[in-house]
Enzyme design. Structure first.
Site, short mmCIF file in Angstrom:
data_model
loop_
_atom_site.label_atom_id
_atom_site.label_comp_id
_atom_site.label_asym_id
_atom_site.label_seq_id
_atom_site.Cartn_x
_atom_site.Cartn_y
_atom_site.Cartn_z
N ASP A 1 2.53 7.47 5.88
CA ASP A 1 2.59 6.68 4.50
C ASP A 1 2.07 7.69 3.43
O ASP A 1 1.12 8.34 3.52
CB ASP A 1 1.89 5.50 4.66
CG ASP A 1 2.52 4.43 5.55
OD1 ASP A 1 3.79 4.35 5.55
OD2 ASP A 1 1.90 3.64 6.17
N ASP B 1 9.87 2.13 3.74
CA ASP B 1 9.35 0.70 3.50
C ASP B 1 9.88 0.24 2.35
O ASP B 1 10.48 -0.93 2.07
CB ASP B 1 7.73 1.02 3.46
CG ASP B 1 7.27 1.35 4.64
OD1 ASP B 1 7.49 1.01 5.70
OD2 ASP B 1 6.17 1.69 4.46
#
Length: 164
Positions: free
Chosen positions: A120, A138
């Site tokens: 991330d 995402d």
């Protein structure tokens, strides 16, 4: 309903492109930043490099390791199901939403299979509060879900496709 006139394989190509873009961006972050590094970009956005062993919002991140295999199996099952759904003719925005979800899921499951954790790097914040870091996979999943919800709620229940 606007069913897609072109080959359904274009939606698989879009999913593949989304997965590749997700993986390329994660590789770029891995090459630019060290784990845990944070680079301010604006007053509300940072680039960071974190590894998430859990799911959304770090769900089950501290579960002891079994979650890696659970999320891999779940993602592969869901990806197979989505690939099947994308293969069948459906309205354009529904197919687009399914393709984006598929691409995002494949991008994230690749991380889990390789390292056991998802990279991330997008960190939005405001007044000292940070949204959990996330990645392009995402983003694709979120846009895809929004498109599916939009296609579901924009049609009247009385509108049905004529049977042929």
């Amino acid at each position: 309903m606007n069913f897609m006139p072109i080959s359904n394989w274009r939606w698989h190509g879009l999913a593949l492109s989304a997965a590749l873009l997700d993986q390329a961006s994660k590789s770029l972050i891995d090459g630019m930043l060290t784990l845990g590094e944070q680079v301010p970009v604006s007053s509300f956005f940072n680039l960071v490099y974190v590894l998430n062993p859990g799911a959304a919002f770090s769900f089950l991140a501290d579960a002891g390791g079994w979650q890696r295999y659970f999320f891999i199996v779940l993602a592969l099952f869901v990806s197979g199901w989505l690939a099947f759904l994308v293969k069948t003719p459906r309205p354009r925005y529904e197919a687009l939403g399914l393709s984006l979800i598929l691409g995002g899921a494949v991008g994230n499951v690749m991380d889990r299979m390789i390292t056991g954790k998802v990279v991330d790097f997008l960190d939005f914040h405001w007044n000292g509060m940070h949204w959990p870091a996330f990645n392009f996979g995402d983003v694709f999943i979120s846009i895809g879900v929004a498109l599916l919800l939009w296609t579901t709620f924009r049609e009247s229940p009385l509108q049905t496709e004529p049977k042929h």
